[in-house]
Structures are given as C-alpha cells and as structure tokens.
Design an enzyme around this catalytic site. Sequence first.
Site, PDB file in Angstrom:
ATOM      1  CG  PHE A 138      39.111  19.532  58.146  1.00 19.94           C
ATOM      2  CD1 PHE A 138      38.344  19.596  59.293  1.00 19.94           C
ATOM      3  CD2 PHE A 138      40.364  20.123  58.152  1.00 19.94           C
ATOM      4  CE1 PHE A 138      38.808  20.242  60.435  1.00 19.94           C
ATOM      5  CE2 PHE A 138      40.838  20.772  59.281  1.00 19.94           C
ATOM      6  CZ  PHE A 138      40.051  20.838  60.426  1.00 19.94           C
ATOM      7  CG  ASP A 225      42.259  22.538  50.960  1.00 23.42           C
ATOM      8  OD1 ASP A 225      43.487  22.427  51.038  1.00 23.42           O
ATOM      9  OD2 ASP A 225      41.503  22.541  51.963  1.00 23.42           O
ATOM     10  CE  LYS A 254      47.540  19.379  57.067  1.00 23.50           C
ATOM     11  NZ  LYS A 254      47.890  19.302  58.491  1.00 23.50           N
TER      12      LYS A 254
END
Length: 406
Positions: A138, A225, A254
């Site tokens: 994702f 990532d 984040k």
Amino acid sequence: MTAATPFIEASSPHVMNTYGRVPIALSHGQGCRVWDVNGKPYLDALGGIAVNTLGHNHPKLVPALQDQIAKIIHSSNYYHVPNQEVLAKKLVELSGMTNVFFCSTGLEANEAALKLARKFGHDKGIERPEIVVYEKAFHGRSIATLSATGNPKVQAGFGPLVEGFVRVPLNDIEALKAATQGNPNVVAVFFEAIQGEGGVNPMHMDYLKAVRQLCDERDWLLMIDEVQCGMGRTGKWFAHQWAGIQPDVMPLAKGLGSGVPVGAVVAGPKAANIFQPGNHGTTFGGNPLAMRAGVETIRIMEEDGLLANAAKVGAHLAAALAAALQTELASKAVREIRGQGLMLGIETAKPCSALVGQCAANGLLISVTADNVIRLVPPLIMTVAEADEVVSILCPLIKQFLLDAA
C-alpha cells in the site's frame, strides 16, 4: 460529563462518506490517552495510525509549535525556509543519505519517489520505465500510488490504472529475478520495509540485502517506503537499518511531525540530483510549521530515548500478547503475532473488523487491516504498564470474538 449532561452523538452528515468511522469524536489527549466529546477515556494504541510519535499534548512539543505559530506558519517555496535545511541535515545524518525533498503526506512522498524513478529511467534513455512493486503493498490513493498498491479491493472502480509496474511476491528473490529477467525497462524496486495496510508484513533481513545487491548489479534504484514503519517505530530510525543496508530513495511521513502533516523523500547519491528546478514541487510541503514539528520531534525523540523505548516496550508487548493468546496460537485461531518494536500485527483466522468497535467500547483504540490483522502502532512514549493495559483489554475481546465466530 455529569448525569445531567446530554450525550453528544458523533455525526458528520456534510462530510463525504469515505471512512467506516467508529461512532466517537475525540476532544483532547494527554500522553497515550485521549478523551471523546462525552468525556470517555481511551488508551490510544493506534497513534493516529502511526502518526502521534510523541503522544498527545507533549510538554516539549506544544510550546515549540505555539512559538512557531506566533512567528510564521507558511511561506512559499519561492524562498528559503531555514528549518528545511535543519531538518534535511538531520535526516541525512540519521539515514546516511544525501538530500531531502519535503512535502505534506506519505502519498505525496511516494508519488515523488515514482517520479524520481521514471526520470531516472528517462535520463538513461529508457522510454517506458517500469518499477517493481509488491503483492499486498500500500503506497497511497492517488492514481499512480494506487496503481503501485497491491490491493485489488482499493483499486476497484478507479481504472484504468497507471502502467509501468511489475508485481512480485514478498521475500522471494528468485521470483523477483524471474519477473525482471531480460526486461531492459526496469529502473527501480519499490517496497515497504514492513507493510502496514497490507497486514504488518515484514521484509526479511536476508531478502533486503539480496535486493540491495541486485539493484547494484542491474543499476536500479532501491526505493524503500518508510512512511509507516520509519521514524523510530521499530527501534531504529528506519526499519531497513536492521538489515544494515541503505536505499537510494526513502519516502517518509506519518510520525515525522507528531501529528503536523510532514512528508519527505530522502535521496542517496544515485538519486540526489535527478530532480532539478521545475521537475517537481508542492505548495504546503516544507512550510515553517511543518519543519519546526519535524525538527522538534526528532530532538525530543533523541532526548527522551524513544528508539530504545520503542524496542523495549514493543518486545514486552509482543511477548505479553503471545502469552495471553497462547491457546489461540496453538489452535491457529490466531495465526501469528508479527512485526517489530511498536508496529505489531495479530493475524486471526477469521475477518475481525468488528473488534475495532468492541475495543473502542472498552476504552482501547486499535485498527484492523487486511480484514483479519489487528494493528497496534501506539505512540512511541508508551510505557510497559500501558502495554500491559493494552493486553488486558484486547486479549479477552479477541478470545470472546473467536469463540463467537467459531
């Protein structure tokens, strides 16, 4: 809330219905706890989905942000933003890489990484560059990052997807070699060191090393990532560092700003000079408030030893979960407890999304991802006592849920 105070129903009739929301609305927080608008407390084991690194209302972060808001919140990237250089220098120091592009979200960071890879290919004369991506991955919900994502459910209804991706399974170096054999258009390999939305699936250390070697041999970019698993969550600054390797491109977001939107793409020497003026940009990325949040987050993490805390409390939490669920693990009703540090997944044999609401009703915030994986990504300030509290609330609910579902 007193007996005379009316209950406030959580409702958003004018907001697009894009989330399956739990029917609570949060009012304020302190440390690893939050309260809803009706005064009910919750232990936060979700951390805004791995965002609230320092928890809520941190006594060192809040005054710093208040100070910055009183000075300047936003300025255009037409001008230098001093804390961009401060934060970039620190990320370069922590990663061993070269330079940084700042944006606002993980999606933006991943989109920039994909653009870097394509331009890397075009600069080498490859007309239609291709990027290796992974099953269950994702990377975001823009059309390009959605196309890189390995989840048909979230892709459904948004075709045609962007071309230029080669998809492979996790942790299988022979499958990667076979999928790219004789393909001159491959320019990069792109994956999460630990998949988040895909079910808290870690890449194995030997696999990370093998992919790094393959990228070196074939002149590909290694793009990792670290949006969800980075920023100290596993006990090192970045999850890939456990394997002793270094990527060429590393998206972050984040936890970098402890709740203030901050995204970044850190580049190593191979990718550091691919973007030139006019190739990429952003309006809000790198603004003074976001940069101050990033600078202060890292400073506080270092001062308070939060990497060591994440490793210690995460190991304790994983062991306590395994002990409390040993019967369910033995029967395979709970298939596995996996992850590292304060990024843990509990995979059940049956879909368990109902546990999100059940936990909230009992004062615990979690999420369920990939339909049957309970995800725990609390603030990195969580204590051993709070980890034990997570276990005391969560495990009886898991046991009861599995009995009811049998």
